[in-house]
Structures are given as structure tokens and as C-alpha cells.
Design a protein around this motif. Structure first.
Motif, mmCIF file in Angstrom:
data_model
loop_
_atom_site.group_PDB
_atom_site.id
_atom_site.type_symbol
_atom_site.label_atom_id
_atom_site.label_comp_id
_atom_site.label_asym_id
_atom_site.label_seq_id
_atom_site.Cartn_x
_atom_site.Cartn_y
_atom_site.Cartn_z
ATOM 1 N N VAL A 188 45.539 49.726 58.701
ATOM 2 C CA VAL A 188 44.276 50.198 59.265
ATOM 3 C C VAL A 188 43.134 50.018 58.261
ATOM 4 O O VAL A 188 42.002 49.689 58.613
ATOM 5 N N PHE A 189 43.439 50.234 56.989
ATOM 6 C CA PHE A 189 42.443 50.084 55.934
ATOM 7 C C PHE A 189 42.451 48.676 55.363
ATOM 8 O O PHE A 189 41.396 48.083 55.111
ATOM 9 N N GLU A 190 43.638 48.123 55.174
ATOM 10 C CA GLU A 190 43.794 46.863 54.445
ATOM 11 C C GLU A 190 43.178 45.674 55.163
ATOM 12 O O GLU A 190 42.486 44.844 54.548
ATOM 13 N N ALA A 191 43.388 45.560 56.465
ATOM 14 C CA ALA A 191 42.919 44.379 57.190
ATOM 15 C C ALA A 191 41.403 44.232 57.174
ATOM 16 O O ALA A 191 40.880 43.167 56.808
ATOM 17 N N PRO A 192 40.639 45.271 57.538
ATOM 18 C CA PRO A 192 39.184 45.104 57.485
ATOM 19 C C PRO A 192 38.652 44.943 56.065
ATOM 20 O O PRO A 192 37.692 44.212 55.839
ATOM 21 N N LEU A 193 39.281 45.610 55.088
ATOM 22 C CA LEU A 193 38.813 45.485 53.712
ATOM 23 C C LEU A 193 39.037 44.069 53.190
ATOM 24 O O LEU A 193 38.192 43.506 52.489
ATOM 25 N N ARG A 194 40.154 43.470 53.546
ATOM 26 C CA ARG A 194 40.427 42.092 53.119
ATOM 27 C C ARG A 194 39.403 41.137 53.753
ATOM 28 O O ARG A 194 38.899 40.222 53.090
ATOM 29 N N ALA A 195 39.088 41.350 55.013
ATOM 30 C CA ALA A 195 38.085 40.514 55.678
ATOM 31 C C ALA A 195 36.722 40.669 55.010
ATOM 32 O O ALA A 195 36.002 39.686 54.798
ATOM 33 N N LEU A 196 36.377 41.894 54.654
ATOM 34 C CA LEU A 196 35.093 42.148 54.016
ATOM 35 C C LEU A 196 35.036 41.514 52.631
ATOM 36 O O LEU A 196 34.028 40.918 52.241
ATOM 37 N N ASN A 197 36.119 41.604 51.875
ATOM 38 C CA ASN A 197 36.156 41.013 50.537
ATOM 39 C C ASN A 197 35.997 39.506 50.582
ATOM 40 O O ASN A 197 35.377 38.905 49.705
ATOM 41 N N THR A 198 36.549 38.891 51.607
ATOM 42 C CA THR A 198 36.399 37.440 51.763
ATOM 43 C C THR A 198 34.926 37.067 51.882
ATOM 44 O O THR A 198 34.483 36.069 51.298
ATOM 45 N N GLU A 199 34.154 37.864 52.610
ATOM 46 C CA GLU A 199 32.733 37.586 52.789
ATOM 47 C C GLU A 199 31.935 37.903 51.534
ATOM 48 O O GLU A 199 30.994 37.183 51.177
ATOM 49 N N ILE A 200 32.302 38.967 50.834
ATOM 50 C CA ILE A 200 31.568 39.390 49.641
ATOM 51 C C ILE A 200 31.581 38.308 48.573
ATOM 52 O O ILE A 200 30.593 38.107 47.851
ATOM 53 N N VAL A 201 32.689 37.571 48.464
ATOM 54 C CA VAL A 201 32.822 36.530 47.441
ATOM 55 C C VAL A 201 31.667 35.530 47.513
ATOM 56 O O VAL A 201 31.149 35.090 46.482
ATOM 57 N N GLY A 202 31.248 35.169 48.712
ATOM 58 C CA GLY A 202 30.222 34.142 48.854
ATOM 59 C C GLY A 202 28.866 34.641 49.290
ATOM 60 O O GLY A 202 27.988 33.840 49.636
ATOM 61 N N ASP A 203 28.653 35.952 49.291
ATOM 62 C CA ASP A 203 27.390 36.505 49.799
ATOM 63 C C ASP A 203 26.850 37.548 48.820
ATOM 64 O O ASP A 203 27.232 38.724 48.885
ATOM 65 N N PRO A 204 25.959 37.148 47.900
ATOM 66 C CA PRO A 204 25.431 38.089 46.900
ATOM 67 C C PRO A 204 24.744 39.304 47.524
ATOM 68 O O PRO A 204 24.847 40.413 46.995
ATOM 69 N N ALA A 205 24.047 39.103 48.643
ATOM 70 C CA ALA A 205 23.361 40.234 49.276
ATOM 71 C C ALA A 205 24.369 41.248 49.808
ATOM 72 O O ALA A 205 24.180 42.462 49.679
ATOM 73 N N LEU A 206 25.444 40.756 50.394
ATOM 74 C CA LEU A 206 26.484 41.647 50.896
ATOM 75 C C LEU A 206 27.186 42.359 49.739
ATOM 76 O O LEU A 206 27.513 43.536 49.828
#
Length: 201
Positions: free
Chosen positions: A108-126
Motif C-alpha cells: 500500500v505504501f511501497e508501490a506509490p512511493l516507488r512510482a513517485l521516486n521514479t519521477e523525482i529522479v528526473g524532475d528537480p521541481a518535484l
């Protein structure tokens, strides 16, 4: 019952609003897991939650704000963010780290957090929003507990608290990110033991 008086209770607007808020937060987490951060829209969140777009914009200024609040809601239940302070730093950190390990292993926690981390890597504003809304407040709560330990003589008075947190959490984060080993209570305890030895007074 008096004539003409109905026993039907009036809807409670506060209860209805809270129900809608929780539905929005749950929808945001689900959609980030399914689609990734970039593809999630306010419209999609509203449709999944069964509310209007304006309901979301009344509470949150942006998609990012909704999604970050959806993560914070996973650990709601107290006033603000505080770590346990029983006077025993080792026991308190092991309690926190065991809970963190369990959270990272929870789908429940891991899946959305992993998706969010993937985006954070390439998005300085995020990444900046992540630090402001999530990482920053949590780190401040951790440092407050460490300062208490310094005052009690349980942690080196000159310890760099940012470095203490990195030594404590970075191995866990790397193991989770790369799926390189099991996330167990024993592993959590070992990280605490190593960190306290490294920064002993």
C-alpha cells in the motif's frame, strides 16, 4: 414523536467533507501506483474519488500537493510529526526503524512511493516539493529526537545530525530501491546499532 417532526437526521457536512477528502487521497495514491506521477491528472483523481474538480482545488493548489498529502495521510494519527522519546535512544530508534522497514515492505505504501521516486529522479521541481512537503518535516522531527539524545549524553554532542540520519537511513533506502535484500526487523536493528556505535559520545 411530535406531529410533523421527522426523525431523519440531517447530513453532517463535516463528516461528508472528511469522507470526500479521504477518497481523494486514496484515489491519488492508487493512480500514482497505476499510472506514474506524470500521467496522473486532477481530473482522473476527481473521477476516481467521485468528487468534482473544484472540490479538489478548494483543498489543494496543485496535483503535487494532493499526492504528497496522500502519502502523509498513510501515517496520520497524531498531532504533527514526533518520534518516540522514552529516554532510551536505542529503543526509540529501533521502534522507528522497524516501523519504517514494515512500511517500505507494505505494498500500500511501497508501490506509490516507488512510482513517485521514479519521477523525482528526473524532475528537480518535484524533488524540491518532496523535500518541502515530506522529507523536510520528517527530517526535522528526527533531528529533534537526536538533539534530545545529545542533551542526555546518549549521542556525541558534536555529531552532524544530517550525517547521522544518512548513516541510519541510506542503507535501508538503497536496499529498498534496488531490491537487494530483505527488509526485516533484524536489519532495522542492525542499522541502529551501527549508527549508535559510529556516533557514540
Amino acid at each position: 414523536m411530535l406531529p410533523g417532526v421527522s426523525n431523519t437526521r440531517k447530513p453532517n457536512p463535516a463528516r461528508r467533507s472528511e469522507r470526500s477528502r479521504r477518497a481523494v487521497l486514496a484515489a491519488a495514491r492508487e493512480l500514482v501506483s497505476e499510472l506514474g506521477y506524470a500521467k496522473v491528472t486532477i481530473e482522473a483523481i476527481a473521477a476516481r474519488a467521485g468528487v468534482g474538480k473544484q472540490t479538489i482545488y478548494r483543498w489543494w493548489p496543485s496535483k503535487g500537493a494532493v499526492i504528497f498529502d496522500s502519502f502523509l495521510a498513510l501515517s496520520e494519527g497524531g498531532e504533527g510529526i514526533r518520534l518516540p522519546d522514552t529516554g532510551d535512544l536505542e529503543a526509540d530508534l529501533k521502534t522507528v526503524m522497524r516501523a519504517t522497514v514494515a512500511e517500505f515492505a507494505d505494498p500500500v505504501f511501497e508501490a506509490p512511493l516507488r512510482a513517485l521516486n521514479t519521477e523525482i529522479v528526473g524532475d528537480p521541481a518535484l524533488a524540491a516539493l518532496y523535500r518541502e512537503k515530506l522529507a523536510g518535516p520528517v527530517d526535522q522531527a528526527k533531528k529533534e529526537r537526536l538533539r534530545s539524545a545529545q542533551r542526555a549524553g546518549q549521542l556525541a554532542a558534536d555529531a552532524d545530525l544530517d550525517l547521522v540520519l544518512e548513516v541510519l537511513y541510506a542503507p535501508l533506502y538503497q536496499r529498498w530501491l534496488h531490491r537487494s535484500g530483505p527488509l526485516t526487523p533484524e536489519y532495522a536493528d542492525a542499522l541502529v546499532d551501527i549508527t549508535l556505535r559510529a556516533f557514540a559520545p
